[in-house]
Write a protein that holds these residues in place. Structure first.
Motif, PDB file in Angstrom:
ATOM      1  N   LEU A  50       0.860  -1.178   0.000  1.00  0.00           N
ATOM      2  CA  LEU A  50       0.000   0.000   0.000  1.00  0.00           C
ATOM      3  C   LEU A  50       0.898   1.230   0.000  1.00  0.00           C
ATOM      4  N   GLY A  51       0.832   2.014  -1.067  1.00  0.00           N
ATOM      5  CA  GLY A  51       1.754   3.121  -1.240  1.00  0.00           C
ATOM      6  C   GLY A  51       1.416   4.341  -0.401  1.00  0.00           C
ATOM      7  N   CYS A  52       2.442   5.028   0.070  1.00  0.00           N
ATOM      8  CA  CYS A  52       2.283   6.282   0.808  1.00  0.00           C
ATOM      9  C   CYS A  52       3.577   7.090   0.671  1.00  0.00           C
ATOM     10  N   ARG A  53       3.471   8.340   0.211  1.00  0.00           N
ATOM     11  CA  ARG A  53       4.635   9.207  -0.003  1.00  0.00           C
ATOM     12  C   ARG A  53       4.515  10.462   0.856  1.00  0.00           C
ATOM     13  N   PHE A  54       5.670  10.999   1.222  1.00  0.00           N
ATOM     14  CA  PHE A  54       5.706  12.270   1.944  1.00  0.00           C
ATOM     15  C   PHE A  54       6.964  13.033   1.530  1.00  0.00           C
ATOM     16  N   ALA A  55       6.937  14.340   1.765  1.00  0.00           N
ATOM     17  CA  ALA A  55       8.060  15.203   1.373  1.00  0.00           C
ATOM     18  C   ALA A  55       9.153  15.153   2.431  1.00  0.00           C
ATOM     19  N   THR A  56      10.404  15.083   1.981  1.00  0.00           N
ATOM     20  CA  THR A  56      11.565  15.113   2.875  1.00  0.00           C
ATOM     21  C   THR A  56      12.290  16.447   2.711  1.00  0.00           C
ATOM     22  N   HIS A  57      13.269  16.688   3.561  1.00  0.00           N
ATOM     23  CA  HIS A  57      14.022  17.941   3.543  1.00  0.00           C
ATOM     24  C   HIS A  57      15.446  17.668   3.990  1.00  0.00           C
ATOM     25  N   ASP A  58      16.304  18.657   3.817  1.00  0.00           N
ATOM     26  CA  ASP A  58      17.684  18.528   4.265  1.00  0.00           C
ATOM     27  C   ASP A  58      17.730  18.409   5.780  1.00  0.00           C
ATOM     28  N   GLY A  59      18.541  17.536   6.255  1.00  0.00           N
ATOM     29  CA  GLY A  59      18.655  17.332   7.691  1.00  0.00           C
ATOM     30  C   GLY A  59      17.543  16.489   8.278  1.00  0.00           C
ATOM     31  N   PHE A  60      16.853  15.738   7.417  1.00  0.00           N
ATOM     32  CA  PHE A  60      15.745  14.888   7.869  1.00  0.00           C
ATOM     33  C   PHE A  60      16.266  13.831   8.845  1.00  0.00           C
ATOM     34  N   GLN A  61      15.581  13.675   9.974  1.00  0.00           N
ATOM     35  CA  GLN A  61      15.984  12.725  11.005  1.00  0.00           C
ATOM     36  C   GLN A  61      14.839  11.759  11.310  1.00  0.00           C
ATOM     37  N   LYS A 107      14.131   7.905   3.934  1.00  0.00           N
ATOM     38  CA  LYS A 107      14.855   9.104   3.503  1.00  0.00           C
ATOM     39  C   LYS A 107      14.425   9.572   2.118  1.00  0.00           C
ATOM     40  N   HIS A 108      13.777   8.684   1.373  1.00  0.00           N
ATOM     41  CA  HIS A 108      13.273   9.039   0.044  1.00  0.00           C
ATOM     42  C   HIS A 108      11.783   9.424   0.098  1.00  0.00           C
ATOM     43  N   GLY A 109      11.229   9.549   1.288  1.00  0.00           N
ATOM     44  CA  GLY A 109       9.835   9.928   1.420  1.00  0.00           C
ATOM     45  C   GLY A 109       8.859   8.791   1.157  1.00  0.00           C
ATOM     46  N   ASN A 110       9.266   7.576   1.457  1.00  0.00           N
ATOM     47  CA  ASN A 110       8.431   6.403   1.187  1.00  0.00           C
ATOM     48  C   ASN A 110       7.979   5.783   2.513  1.00  0.00           C
ATOM     49  N   ALA A 111       6.691   5.859   2.786  1.00  0.00           N
ATOM     50  CA  ALA A 111       6.127   5.278   4.009  1.00  0.00           C
ATOM     51  C   ALA A 111       5.175   4.133   3.663  1.00  0.00           C
TER      52      ALA A 111
END
Length: 291
Positions: A50-61, A107-111
């Motif tokens: 089941l696909g789910c995407r989100f936006a990442t940013h620099d310094g993502f932890q 880290k690629h915005g994949n949940a």
């Protein structure tokens, strides 16, 4: 009263991860109102993502990442992740040991969520909540359930004047079942078809067609069409029904003719016996008498 308290406790246990997500969403002041919807088909006993995407940013932890997959119909937690690890204590028993995320893809915005061993009761609506320091995301996935029709069995029962075909299989959902003549697909036959629910959520298919030898003269084809998975199962069977009928008729004529010949021969023999007997008596009367 204790039962009501227990239900309330269970509901709060399922909703806790969701409340955590929404709390962080409010603090981030960056709520994404868009909620893409996706429709997928889960195949019986197979795995699905089941696909789910989100936006990442620099310094993502990862420490600031919260992921919650929830079943809409029952307010159940399907899978949750926060504090840098999976949180299984709030997971619904239905999904225990069957779900997993892809941590290397965070880290690629994949949940996305992997669901193993899809069952009929898994069909429904799922929501993915994702929260980070910089924002949030939400996606809705509709999961349909399907099962290929397989292990098709065709039984044939022959009678003197008719033949009964019995087709059996299992699958989901209810499929269309067509019986027709190979010589003309527009000549549809009329079977008796039933679908009985099984304990595993599938349907037991049984389709019975009785063919009158005197009325039907064709090669038969049966098709099972499961439109949801674009599956077509075809069975073709050629029975020389007219020839079988003709052979039976010829056999009956031979038996009748043989019987007539035997009766005729018996009459001739009887006539000959009577004639000889009368001729013998007439001879005895004409003999001279000696004194």
């Amino acid at each position: 009263m204790n039962m009501d308290l227990q239900r309330g406790h269970n509901r709060m246990r399922y909703l806790l991860p969701v409340l955590i997500v929404w709390g962080q969403l409010l603090l981030s002041d960056a709520i994404d109102d868009t909620a893409p919807e996706t429709t997928l088909i889960g195949i019986h006993h197979q795995s699905i993502v089941l696909g789910c995407r989100f936006a990442t940013h620099d310094g993502f932890q990862l420490e600031n990442l919260i992921i919650t997959w929830q079943r809409v119909e029952h307010d159940e937690v399907v899978h949750s992740y926060y504090y840098g690890k999976d949180q299984t204590s709030h997971q619904s028993e239905q999904y225990s040991g069957r779900t997993s995320l892809f941590p290397e893809e965070f880290k690629h915005g994949n949940a996305s969520l992997k669901l193993e061993g899809v069952r009929a009761e898994d069909a429904g609506q799922y929501i993915c909540f994702v929260s980070t320091i910089s924002g949030s995301a939400e996606e809705t996935v509709f999961l349909n359930f399907a099962a290929y029709y397989k292990d098709t069995q065709l039984l044939i029962k022959l009678q003197p004047s008719s033949t009964t075909f019995i087709l059996e299989s299992q699958g989901y959902p209810e499929a269309s079942v067509l019986w027709y003549c190979a010589e003309d697909k527009n000549v549809l036959l009329k079977p008796h078809t039933s679908f009985v629910p099984r304990e595993d959520g599938l349907y037991s298919l049984r389709s019975v067609l009785e063919v009158d030898h005197a009325k039907t003269n064709c090669n038969h084809i049966v098709e099972i069409n499961n439109i949801l998975v674009n599956q077509t199962v075809t069975r073709k069977f050629n029975l020389l029904l007219p020839r079988i009928q003709e052979n039976n008729t010829d056999r009956r004529w031979c038996i009748a003719l043989g019987s007539c010949l035997l009766v005729f021969a018996a009459i001739i023999v009887l006539i000959l016996v009577i004639y000889k007997h009368q001729e013998r008596k007439a001879g005895e009367k004409t003999k001279p008498e000696f004194i």
